[in-house]
Scaffold this active site. Structure first.
Site, PDB file in Angstrom:
ATOM      1  N   ASP A   1       1.840   3.582   3.053  1.00  0.00           N
ATOM      2  CA  ASP A   1       0.821   4.522   2.560  1.00  0.00           C
ATOM      3  C   ASP A   1       1.495   5.622   1.747  1.00  0.00           C
ATOM      4  OD1 ASP A   1      -1.764   5.171   2.056  1.00  0.00           O
ATOM      5  OD2 ASP A   1      -2.170   6.168   3.952  1.00  0.00           O
TER       6      ASP A   1
ATOM      7  N   HIS B   1       0.855  -1.192   0.000  1.00  0.00           N
ATOM      8  CA  HIS B   1       0.000   0.000   0.000  1.00  0.00           C
ATOM      9  C   HIS B   1       0.890   1.240   0.000  1.00  0.00           C
ATOM     10  CE1 HIS B   1      -4.052   1.822   1.347  1.00  0.00           C
ATOM     11  NE2 HIS B   1      -3.240   2.829   1.063  1.00  0.00           N
TER      12      HIS B   1
ATOM     13  N   GLU C   1     -11.181   3.411   7.228  1.00  0.00           N
ATOM     14  CA  GLU C   1     -10.106   4.340   7.606  1.00  0.00           C
ATOM     15  C   GLU C   1     -10.733   5.584   8.237  1.00  0.00           C
ATOM     16  OE1 GLU C   1      -8.031   6.044   4.268  1.00  0.00           O
ATOM     17  OE2 GLU C   1      -6.342   6.747   5.468  1.00  0.00           O
TER      18      GLU C   1
ATOM     19  N   HIS D   1       1.315   4.999  -2.193  1.00  0.00           N
ATOM     20  CA  HIS D   1       0.845   5.922  -3.231  1.00  0.00           C
ATOM     21  C   HIS D   1       2.031   6.631  -3.891  1.00  0.00           C
ATOM     22  CE1 HIS D   1      -3.494   5.830  -2.095  1.00  0.00           C
ATOM     23  NE2 HIS D   1      -2.983   5.442  -0.930  1.00  0.00           N
TER      24      HIS D   1
ATOM     25  N   HIS E   1      -9.646   1.164  -0.078  1.00  0.00           N
ATOM     26  CA  HIS E   1      -9.475   1.904   1.170  1.00  0.00           C
ATOM     27  C   HIS E   1     -10.815   1.861   1.912  1.00  0.00           C
ATOM     28  CE1 HIS E   1      -6.047   3.745  -0.887  1.00  0.00           C
ATOM     29  NE2 HIS E   1      -5.687   4.325   0.238  1.00  0.00           N
TER      30      HIS E   1
ATOM     31  N   GLY F   1      -9.366   8.174  -1.704  1.00  0.00           N
ATOM     32  CA  GLY F   1     -10.009   9.480  -1.546  1.00  0.00           C
ATOM     33  C   GLY F   1     -10.878   9.563  -0.299  1.00  0.00           C
TER      34      GLY F   1
HETATM   35 ZN   LIG Z   1      -3.780   4.866   0.969  1.00  0.00          ZN
END
Ligand SMILES: [Zn+2]
Length: 381
Positions: free
Chosen positions: A291, A25, A213, A27, A210, A183
């Site tokens: 992340d 995971h 969260e 980005h 996602h 998002g």
């Molecule tokens: Zn993420």
């Protein structure tokens, strides 16, 4: 869990760094080097909040606790500004894999939303190919394997998610290994994007979403049951629904935990109240991930070390987490088996070296040997 494969050793930072690791995971647009952002902005004539690396990092709130997830996501506006050309995307992808390889990440899945990189007119297929080119250059240079995940964005028009799904399908078996929904989670349920997931599932593409969260377990339930998620991003709030928690465990649905990020977005109040150890003890297939290496100011090693010190994890538990990472990869089954057995062997050698250096007696080590141990280890699979 009875029986141990590994002796109890003292784990330090060097050990964690030397461990072979996976990052599932991560980005792209949240993991650039700060110097690269500055260079790209200078070359492209893009204006930034600051041209000083320390001040720019601060302006992006790197590592700082945010109001919430939406507040956290603001920093991506800055990074996306400089990621609008093929060469910038190729470079960012290469450097991300390079930085990961430098801390012994052997398998990296990078994710991003291609439509955020078409502001200057770059074609979608080129947006994707540029990132794949960067990742493949890193694979030729370093001991790392990579995969690309295409993201839809919850707070954008579901039509755009559908377009991204089509892009993912076009690049299936050409480097794209999965589809995600990222998002703002609150007010933007995954089911609004079900057309995209319907298409994705009909094309046999892996799904991670996602969920749990910034919203409760209902969001995780939707991700799994409406959208067919094979993995869950974060899942911090999964513990609020015991039934769903057991479902996720029984179906071996991997949870992509990102500890520092969860504190930063206030998904978890503190490390003391983070559910990671609870999930690990229950036997959930939990993994540790970054992340965003820049925006969360972290590395995979830093995440492992944080978990280790927070919960006094032993070599045994660290080994489970590591293996969970490789076993949850969006890779063909045989590739996954091969990679997992390689890293398991390597990890065993690393632990053995530490045991020797720390002067553990051989009978203590033999006790941990599955060949002679009365109850061989049964790691969660
Ligand atoms: Zn993420």
């Amino acid at each position: 869990m009875s029986g141990h494969r590994y002796p109890r050793i003292k784990i330090d930072e060097a050990f964690v760094k030397a461990m072979p690791k996976a990052d599932l995971h991560c980005h792209l647009d949240g993991s650039l080097r700060i110097e690269t952002i500055l260079e790209l902005a200078r070359d492209q004539g893009v204006e930034l909040p600051s041209t000083d690396p320390v001040k720019l990092k601060k302006a992006m709130g790197a590592g700082k606790i945010c109001d919430d997830l939406v507040d956290y996501l603001k920093a991506f506006d800055i990074t996306c500004k400089v990621l609008q050309t093929r060469s910038a995307l190729e470079r960012a992808a290469f450097e991300l894999a390079e930085d990961s390889a430098a801390e012994n990440v052997r398998y990296l899945e990078v994710r991003y939303a291609p439509m955020l990189h078409t502001v200057k007119g770059l074609r979608l297929d080129r947006v994707v190919q540029a990132v794949l080119d960067g990742l493949h250059r890193a694979e030729r240079t370093y001991d790392i394997k990579t995969g690309l995940i295409i993201c839809g964005i919850r707070n954008m028009d579901p039509e755009i998610s559908l377009r991204m799904a089509e892009v993912a399908i076009a690049f299936k078996n050409r480097g794209v290994v999965g589809f995600d929904l990222a998002g703002a989670e609150v007010d933007n349920p995954a089911k609004h994007h079900r057309a995209a997931f319907y298409l994705i599932r009909n094309n046999n593409i892996n799904v991670t979403i996602h969920a749990g969260e910034a919203y409760g377990p209902e969001s995780i339930s939707q991700a799994i049951h409406y959208c067919g998620a094979h993995r869950i991003g974060h899942g911090t709030r999964l513990r609020e629904n015991g039934d769903l928690l057991n479902y996720v465990n029984d179906h071996r649905i991997p949870v992509e935990a990102c500890l520092r990020s969860n504190i930063q977005t206030r998904s978890a109040k503190s490390m003391n109240s983070h559910p990671f150890k609870f999930y690990l003890d229950l036997g959930l297939r939990v993994t540790l991930n970054t992340d965003n290496r820049l925006i969360t100011d972290t590395t995979v090693s830093a995440e492992y070390l944080l978990a280790q010190t927070q919960w006094d994890l032993q070599a045994e538990e660290m080994g489970w987490i590591m293996e969970n990472g490789f076993q949850s990869a969006f890779l063909p089954f045989r590739d996954k088996l091969q990679l997992t057995s390689r890293v398991r062997r390597e990890y065993g050698e690393l632990v053995e070296r530490y045991a020797q250096e720390q002067g553990l007696r051989s009978e203590q080590r033999r006790e941990a040997d599955p060949a002679t141990s009365p109850k061989p280890a049964a790691p969660p699979a």
